[in-house]
Design an enzyme around this catalytic site. Structure first.
Site, PDB file in Angstrom:
ATOM      1  N   ARG A  44       0.854  -1.183   0.000  1.00  9.79           N
ATOM      2  CA  ARG A  44       0.000   0.000   0.000  1.00  9.79           C
ATOM      3  C   ARG A  44       0.896   1.242   0.000  1.00  9.79           C
ATOM      4  NH1 ARG A  44      -4.167   2.564   4.591  1.00  9.79           N
ATOM      5  NH2 ARG A  44      -4.998   4.167   3.186  1.00  9.79           N
ATOM      6  N   HIS A  45       0.416   2.314  -0.575  1.00  2.50           N
ATOM      7  CA  HIS A  45       1.137   3.580  -0.512  1.00  2.50           C
ATOM      8  C   HIS A  45       1.269   4.036   0.935  1.00  2.50           C
ATOM      9  CE1 HIS A  45      -2.650   5.529   0.451  1.00  2.50           C
ATOM     10  NE2 HIS A  45      -3.193   4.856  -0.552  1.00  2.50           N
ATOM     11  N   ASP A  75      -4.796  -0.072  -0.328  1.00  2.00           N
ATOM     12  CA  ASP A  75      -5.318  -0.988   0.684  1.00  2.00           C
ATOM     13  C   ASP A  75      -6.376  -1.913   0.098  1.00  2.00           C
ATOM     14  OD1 ASP A  75      -7.059   1.137   0.307  1.00  2.00           O
ATOM     15  OD2 ASP A  75      -7.297   1.614   2.433  1.00  2.00           O
TER      16      ASP A  75
END
Length: 480
Positions: free
Chosen positions: A44-45, A326
């Protein structure tokens, strides 16, 4: 004084050297010892500003919202630094296990990173490469298509939600009734109402409620776009979920102060996060949603693990990382029936920067896949970075580190795959069958060979995350 300084320098050097690989470790591992030969990760970022518009936030709460240092939905400078610190720590583990060579930066082709097209994912890709390859010589690949069908197959038109089947799947995943989901989260919802009240008047009017309505009064429903391009919940559960995630992002962005208008400390965060995770997973781990949105990514991750991907860079690299969202992690986890628990979070949480790993281990002719999940704990996300100069002895032992004290290290979650007892470990053959079963009859996005970003483009991608003020202005009081 000299003795004390010399002792401190030696201690720091030893601490760093302990995190570097033992020379000849790989050579000492014979066929009788399992060897880590490849990692395929889905990350995820990192920490970003809220994706909601100012108008939406004003309806969720009429209080004065925090002013973020970056545009809406962008990775923040601190978010980038947290990602780099986490992957520095991950790099140390890979070095110790012999997966990466003992060098400042692995040779070209040893690492391959592909990012989604958003600024926050591209800037995260650069930040994690800064952790894996401190000399900054490596780049990442990005599709020319937007939205990228690999990360967003439904939005890109590869898949379409059938409203009836998607709604039924979400309701079933909620336990058969959204009222039950509301009741399960009643305490957290009431807490969220007290933290964020009052709602904007338009929010109450939208649901035909009196202007003085509260968060818990909002009726819940499943909402599916008429064209099949999206699905989710609306009402109290969805609003509380969004608020709770923003509190986590604020908590990670601003060290040493509380989030949520000065009210959300570590204890309160633990109490409200479950409503976000519960609602988020009700939608994104629903079987129909997970299959339509996650099949392409799971397929390409498996192809990279087996060395059968159309993009040869995925096949030859020892470390392959897909940088997405996510939702992507939740979709893939649900398809495989994988669950994880990490200290400080609800089950199956996907905090900023978290990553799901498929590790390929070999022992003689036997190949095994171990599924791992790593993230930074809430305490690590919230901790300040210590600005300290590293002694010459430490610098000589390795590259300059973003987080030499490892305050923001990656923490391993407990990963399970019921009905398998214990860790999520499979023979490569059985894991392949598990993936094939999950992908059966699922339309997949065509595999792509996206170009690497040029250095100038890489710098432009992350310009906001590196040039904006690191700390902006969080709300410091609970004023309305």
């Amino acid at each position: 004084m000299r003795t004390a300084l010399r002792f401190t320098t030696i201690c720091l050097a030893c601490a760093l050297l302990c995190h570097l690989p033992t020379p000849g470790l790989t050579a000492q591992q014979g066929d009788d010892q399992p060897r880590l030969t490849k990692i395929v990760a889905l990350s995820r970022h990192g920490v970003r500003s809220p994706t909601q518009s100012a108008a939406t936030l004003a309806q969720w709460s009429t209080r004065t919202w925090a002013q973020w240092p970056v545009p809406r939905g962008y990775l923040t400078p601190r978010g980038a630094r947290l990602v780099t610190a986490m992957w520095e720590d991950m790099r140390g583990r890979m070095l110790n296990l012999g997966l990466l060579p003992d060098a400042v930066c692995p040779p070209p082709g040893k690492i391959f990173v592909r990012a989604d097209t958003d600024q926050r994912t591209k800037a995260t890709a650069k930040a994690l490469l800064d952790g894996l390859c401190p000399d900054g010589s490596q780049s990442y690949a990005v599709s020319g298509q937007s939205p990228d069908p690999l990360f967003h197959p439904v939005q890109a038109g590869v898949q379409r939600f059938d409203p009836a089947s998607v709604a039924a799947s979400i309701i079933d995943n909620a336990g058969g009734d959204l009222d039950r989901l509301h009741e399960d989260n009643a305490t957290a919802l009431t807490h969220m109402q007290h933290l964020s009240a009052p709602l904007g008047s338009e929010m109450c009017a939208r649901y035909n409620l009196p202007p003085t309505c509260g968060l818990t009064d909002l009726p819940n429903s499943v909402s599916v776009e008429a064209d099949g391009s999206g699905a989710g919940l609306s009402g109290a559960l969805a609003t509380a979920s969004g608020l709770a995630e923003i509190f986590l992002l604020e908590y990670a962005q601003w060290p040493d102060i509380s989030a949520g208008w000065g009210q959300v400390d570590a204890r309160v965060l633990r109490e409200v996060l479950p409503v976000h995770t519960s609602v988020f997973n009700t939608v994104n781990r629903a079987p129909v949603v997970a299959r339509l949105k996650g099949a392409s990514l799971l397929s390409e991750m498996m192809a990279a693990l087996e060395g059968t991907h159309r993009d040869q860079r995925c096949n030859v690299a020892s470390v392959v990382v897909f940088v997405g969202h996510d939702t992507n992690i939740a979709n893939v986890g649900a398809l495989l029936g994988i669950n994880w628990q990490l200290a400080g979070y609800p089950d199956n949480a996907t905090p900023p920067g978290s990553t799901l790993l498929f590790e390929l281990w070999e022992q003689g002719s036997t190949k095994e896949v171990r599924v791992r999940f790593f993230a930074q704990t809430p305490e690590a996300l919230h901790a300040a970075f210590e600005e300290q100069r590293q002694p010459a002895a430490v610098l000589a032992a390795g590259p300059l580190l973003t987080d030499p004290a490892r305050t923001h290290k990656a923490t391993a979650a407990q990963v399970t795959a019921p009905p398998v007892v214990g860790e999520a470990r499979f023979s490569l053959e059985s894991f392949g069958k598990k993936v094939s079963k999950a992908l059966q009859n699922a339309p997949l996005a065509p595999q792509e060979v996206p170009p690497l970003r040029l250095r100038a483009d890489v710098e432009a991608d992350s310009a906001t995350a590196t040039t904006a003020k690191t700390e902006s202005s969080p709300p410091t009081t609970a004023t309305r």
